[in-house]
Motif scaffolding. Structure first.
Motif, PDB file in Angstrom:
ATOM      1  N   VAL A 281      35.326  20.938  31.752  1.00 40.60           N
ATOM      2  CA  VAL A 281      36.622  21.209  32.395  1.00 40.60           C
ATOM      3  C   VAL A 281      36.904  20.047  33.342  1.00 40.60           C
ATOM      4  O   VAL A 281      35.991  19.305  33.733  1.00 40.60           O
ATOM      5  CB  VAL A 281      36.618  22.538  33.189  1.00 40.60           C
ATOM      6  N   ASP A 282      38.170  19.888  33.703  1.00 41.10           N
ATOM      7  CA  ASP A 282      38.497  18.862  34.685  1.00 41.10           C
ATOM      8  C   ASP A 282      39.270  19.430  35.862  1.00 41.10           C
ATOM      9  O   ASP A 282      39.755  18.679  36.710  1.00 41.10           O
ATOM     10  CB  ASP A 282      39.267  17.704  34.040  1.00 41.10           C
ATOM     11  N   GLN A 283      39.365  20.741  35.937  1.00 40.08           N
ATOM     12  CA  GLN A 283      40.084  21.354  37.047  1.00 40.08           C
ATOM     13  C   GLN A 283      39.466  22.710  37.359  1.00 40.08           C
ATOM     14  O   GLN A 283      38.876  23.349  36.481  1.00 40.08           O
ATOM     15  CB  GLN A 283      41.569  21.525  36.694  1.00 40.08           C
ATOM     16  N   VAL A 284      39.585  23.108  38.611  1.00 45.37           N
ATOM     17  CA  VAL A 284      39.111  24.435  39.019  1.00 45.37           C
ATOM     18  C   VAL A 284      40.187  25.099  39.873  1.00 45.37           C
ATOM     19  O   VAL A 284      41.129  24.447  40.309  1.00 45.37           O
ATOM     20  CB  VAL A 284      37.776  24.344  39.805  1.00 45.37           C
ATOM     21  N   ASP A 285      40.003  26.399  40.122  1.00 41.39           N
ATOM     22  CA  ASP A 285      40.990  27.168  40.881  1.00 41.39           C
ATOM     23  C   ASP A 285      40.657  27.236  42.371  1.00 41.39           C
ATOM     24  O   ASP A 285      41.522  27.512  43.200  1.00 41.39           O
ATOM     25  CB  ASP A 285      41.059  28.621  40.390  1.00 41.39           C
ATOM     26  N   ALA A 286      39.379  27.070  42.682  1.00 40.71           N
ATOM     27  CA  ALA A 286      38.939  27.218  44.072  1.00 40.71           C
ATOM     28  C   ALA A 286      37.589  26.526  44.218  1.00 40.71           C
ATOM     29  O   ALA A 286      36.902  26.264  43.217  1.00 40.71           O
ATOM     30  CB  ALA A 286      38.812  28.698  44.452  1.00 40.71           C
ATOM     31  N   VAL A 287      37.219  26.242  45.460  1.00 47.16           N
ATOM     32  CA  VAL A 287      35.943  25.578  45.736  1.00 47.16           C
ATOM     33  C   VAL A 287      35.227  26.332  46.846  1.00 47.16           C
ATOM     34  O   VAL A 287      35.839  26.692  47.865  1.00 47.16           O
ATOM     35  CB  VAL A 287      36.150  24.109  46.175  1.00 47.16           C
ATOM     36  N   TYR A 288      33.944  26.576  46.670  1.00 46.85           N
ATOM     37  CA  TYR A 288      33.079  27.125  47.720  1.00 46.85           C
ATOM     38  C   TYR A 288      31.988  26.095  47.988  1.00 46.85           C
ATOM     39  O   TYR A 288      31.329  25.634  47.057  1.00 46.85           O
ATOM     40  CB  TYR A 288      32.459  28.455  47.282  1.00 46.85           C
ATOM     41  N   VAL A 289      31.816  25.751  49.263  1.00 49.81           N
ATOM     42  CA  VAL A 289      30.876  24.707  49.656  1.00 49.81           C
ATOM     43  C   VAL A 289      29.855  25.275  50.632  1.00 49.81           C
ATOM     44  O   VAL A 289      30.216  26.021  51.555  1.00 49.81           O
ATOM     45  CB  VAL A 289      31.617  23.521  50.311  1.00 49.81           C
ATOM     46  N   GLY A 290      28.603  24.925  50.427  1.00 49.52           N
ATOM     47  CA  GLY A 290      27.561  25.273  51.381  1.00 49.52           C
ATOM     48  C   GLY A 290      27.001  24.018  52.005  1.00 49.52           C
ATOM     49  O   GLY A 290      26.623  23.083  51.294  1.00 49.52           O
ATOM     50  N   THR A 291      26.974  23.974  53.325  1.00 53.47           N
ATOM     51  CA  THR A 291      26.362  22.853  54.038  1.00 53.47           C
ATOM     52  C   THR A 291      25.926  23.364  55.394  1.00 53.47           C
ATOM     53  O   THR A 291      26.551  24.277  55.945  1.00 53.47           O
ATOM     54  CB  THR A 291      27.336  21.660  54.149  1.00 53.47           C
ATOM     55  N   CYS A 292      24.848  22.801  55.923  1.00 53.41           N
ATOM     56  CA  CYS A 292      24.306  23.330  57.178  1.00 53.41           C
ATOM     57  C   CYS A 292      24.720  22.464  58.367  1.00 53.41           C
ATOM     58  O   CYS A 292      25.389  22.915  59.263  1.00 53.41           O
ATOM     59  CB  CYS A 292      22.787  23.424  57.075  1.00 53.41           C
ATOM     60  N   PHE A 293      24.331  21.201  58.330  1.00 58.91           N
ATOM     61  CA  PHE A 293      24.697  20.291  59.422  1.00 58.91           C
ATOM     62  C   PHE A 293      25.899  19.436  58.998  1.00 58.91           C
ATOM     63  O   PHE A 293      26.086  18.334  59.464  1.00 58.91           O
ATOM     64  CB  PHE A 293      23.506  19.397  59.771  1.00 58.91           C
ATOM     65  N   GLY A 294      26.681  19.960  58.069  1.00 58.69           N
ATOM     66  CA  GLY A 294      27.714  19.190  57.386  1.00 58.69           C
ATOM     67  C   GLY A 294      28.775  18.596  58.282  1.00 58.69           C
ATOM     68  O   GLY A 294      29.048  19.054  59.383  1.00 58.69           O
ATOM     69  N   GLU A 295      29.379  17.547  57.753  1.00 57.80           N
ATOM     70  CA  GLU A 295      30.446  16.885  58.493  1.00 57.80           C
ATOM     71  C   GLU A 295      31.742  17.677  58.315  1.00 57.80           C
ATOM     72  O   GLU A 295      32.005  18.179  57.232  1.00 57.80           O
ATOM     73  CB  GLU A 295      30.636  15.472  57.936  1.00 57.80           C
ATOM     74  N   PRO A 296      32.535  17.762  59.362  1.00 61.44           N
ATOM     75  CA  PRO A 296      33.818  18.468  59.221  1.00 61.44           C
ATOM     76  C   PRO A 296      34.660  17.868  58.096  1.00 61.44           C
ATOM     77  O   PRO A 296      34.749  16.646  57.955  1.00 61.44           O
ATOM     78  CB  PRO A 296      34.490  18.255  60.581  1.00 61.44           C
ATOM     79  N   GLY A 297      35.218  18.729  57.288  1.00 59.63           N
ATOM     80  CA  GLY A 297      36.107  18.267  56.226  1.00 59.63           C
ATOM     81  C   GLY A 297      35.402  17.621  55.051  1.00 59.63           C
ATOM     82  O   GLY A 297      36.037  16.949  54.231  1.00 59.63           O
ATOM     83  N   VAL A 298      34.083  17.831  54.943  1.00 59.84           N
ATOM     84  CA  VAL A 298      33.326  17.125  53.901  1.00 59.84           C
ATOM     85  C   VAL A 298      33.875  17.423  52.511  1.00 59.84           C
ATOM     86  O   VAL A 298      33.960  16.523  51.665  1.00 59.84           O
ATOM     87  CB  VAL A 298      31.812  17.444  53.997  1.00 59.84           C
ATOM     88  N   ALA A 299      34.272  18.652  52.258  1.00 64.56           N
ATOM     89  CA  ALA A 299      34.739  19.004  50.919  1.00 64.56           C
ATOM     90  C   ALA A 299      36.064  18.314  50.605  1.00 64.56           C
ATOM     91  O   ALA A 299      36.214  17.659  49.568  1.00 64.56           O
ATOM     92  CB  ALA A 299      34.898  20.529  50.823  1.00 64.56           C
TER      93      ALA A 299
END
Lengths: 132, 373
Positions: free
Chosen positions: B38-56
């Motif tokens: 596929v080349d498109q999705v409807d939504a994204v769920y991201v897991g990060t602990c010390f992640g940078e703001p806006g990483v996704a």
């Protein structure tokens, strides 16, 4: 312990250790309903929502587990000797072991308070057999 | 559960200071999208602990993935397994049809050594580090159940041997029990080779509803829980009850038990973690989990191989990336694409991730997923 350079000092969120007639004690709480002993402040008992009464828990108890941490942490040079101690009739408290860190104390070892560390942590030492 | 894993991808794991979170995510997502066809999705769920703001958003817009719901979750080491759980729940609820799940972490830009427990928390303020937290579980097991240094070392030997065959793994070198026990003591009784390494990486999966094609891997169940109070009246080491309770819900929802599971990816941030987790999952009675690796039960070729990817000990543990990397491995295993580390005939796989570190609770969060036939 101060914070990183340029940042304000860390808040001291540790349980409060105060002088007591027998040395030092944890200034904690006990739930009036379920009798749970607590080391940390709260608006009510986190287990049953019952009301809390203040209670002093002498620093005397039994080692639940201990270790020697041999790598440094920010603001904490290595090694450090740590222990979870179940205070007699009281909560489980994270403390340090008195003296130069050498060997950990086995679970079940009876310990007593031995002052505060230079960082302000409660220190514990094994109670000699003859003093038990 | 009416959810299938359509595709999975992963960056290499390891110390990659020259890579940005964006470049790692891009590698993982592109592989997952191609794998899912596929080349498109409807939504994204991201897991990060010390992640940078806006990483996704910063990463995904360049791939043409923008203007859609993006949810970022933090639950310590279980962050992206939690993201997977929430993505599956959203699909079940009919909110989306195909969802991208991403786990990412860049630890070398944040830490140089042992991870402290959050220093504003009371135990972190008192000098507790994560190695010491796990070491006290190991020490408790040694004192109460007679867990031996050899049993602890066997977990490290096994997972490093598995990781030799994983081209994404940080450490692709086999180690002996003697090497494990002779390596530098970090927190008694855990030596350096019993502790996962600081690592950078990203992993991604695409999940969706049923479609034609045999490559998609069914999600049988996911369960998520957070820790209850842990303290003076907790006889078990922290995390045990949380894993056991979460697993029980996953088993019930999937209609399977531990005996039905062919391959597992579990949270071996430290050797003792795998031992305690396998007991909590029901593979061995409490206090007897130390025998599983030493006796070969959990070794590749044994009855129930655990961490064929090399686990956190060998693959590396970029916290937020770990959960989806575990799912990536199980997907490869269930499709028969794991190459020299393939578990023969694997039909049902289990993923368990444990996030911990908040003083006074039985772990921050745990997720258990069952995938397969």
């Amino acid at each position: 312990m101060s914070g990183d350079r340029g940042l304000p000092p860390l808040p001291d969120s540790r349980p409060l250790i105060v002088p007591d007639s027998a040395g030092l004690a944890l200034a904690g709480w006990r739930c009036r309903d379920c009798a749970a002993p607590l080391a940390l402040d709260g608006p009510w008992c986190p287990r049953c929502r019952g009301p809390l009464d203040t209670e002093r828990f002498p620093l005397r108890g039994t080692v639940w587990a201990s270790t020697i941490l041999r790598v440094p942490l920010p603001g904490r040079p290595a090694p450090t000797a740590l222990a979870y101690v179940d205070l007699d009739g009281g909560p489980r408290l994270l403390g340090h072991l008195a003296g130069p860190p050498a060997e950990r104390l086995r679970a079940g070892t009876r310990v007593r308070g031995a002052g505060l560390s230079e960082h302000g942590d409660p220190l514990f030492e094994a109670i000699p057999e003859e003093a038990r | 559960m009416n959810v299938w894993v359509w595709g999975a991808g992963s960056s290499a794991f390891g110390k990659q200071p020259a890579e940005s979170t964006a470049s790692l995510v891009r590698l993982a997502v592109l592989e997952a999208l191609r794998d899912a066809e596929v080349d498109q999705v409807d939504a994204v769920y991201v897991g990060t602990c010390f992640g940078e703001p806006g990483v996704a958003q910063r990463t995904l817009h360049r791939l043409g993935i923008a203007g859609l719901p993006i949810t970022v979750l933090e639950n310590a080491c279980a962050s992206s397994t939690h993201a997977f759980h929430e993505a599956c729940a959203a699909l079940e609820a009919g909110r989306h049809r195909q969802v991208l799940v991403v786990g990412v972490e860049h630890l070398t830009s944040r830490f140089t050594g042992a991870l402290p427990v959050e220093r504003r928390d009371h135990e972190g303020r008192a000098g507790l580090g994560l190695p010491a937290l796990y070491a006290m579980s190991a020490a408790h097991y040694q004192d109460l159940f007679g867990l031996t240094d050899a049993e602890l070392a066997a977990v490290s030997v096994k997972n490093h041997a598995h990781g030799v065959h994983n081209d994404r793994a940080q450490h692709r070198r086999a180690v002996t029990a003697e090497e494990v026990l002779a390596s530098r003591m970090i927190a008694d009784p855990l030596t350096l080779l019993q502790c996962c390494a600081i690592s950078d990486g990203a992993a991604a999966v695409v999940v969706g509803d049923r479609r034609r094609g045999a490559r998609d891997v069914p999600v049988l169940a996911t369960a998520f829980g957070t820790g209850a109070a842990w303290g003076h009246d907790s006889p078990r080491v922290w995390g045990f009850d949380l894993v056991a309770q979460t697993a029980a819900r996953a088993y019930q929802a999937a209609g399977v038990g531990i005996g039905d599971v062919d391959v597992l990816e579990v949270h071996d941030a430290f050797t003792i973690g795998e031992i305690v987790t396998l007991e909590a999952l029901g593979m061995a009675p409490e206090g007897a989990g130390g025998r599983l690796a030493l006796d070969g039960h959990t070794v590749l070729g044994g009855p129930q191989p655990v961490n064929p990817s090399g686990g956190l000990l060998s693959r590396g543990h970029p916290l937020g990336a770990t959960g989806v990397a575990q799912i990536f491995e199980i997907v490869r295993q269930l499709r028969g694409q794991a190459g020299p580390r393939q578990v023969a005939g694997a039909r049902i796989g289990l993923v368990e991730t444990m996030g911990g570190g908040a003083g006074g609770v039985d772990g921050n969060a745990c997720v258990v997923c069952l995938l397969g036939a």
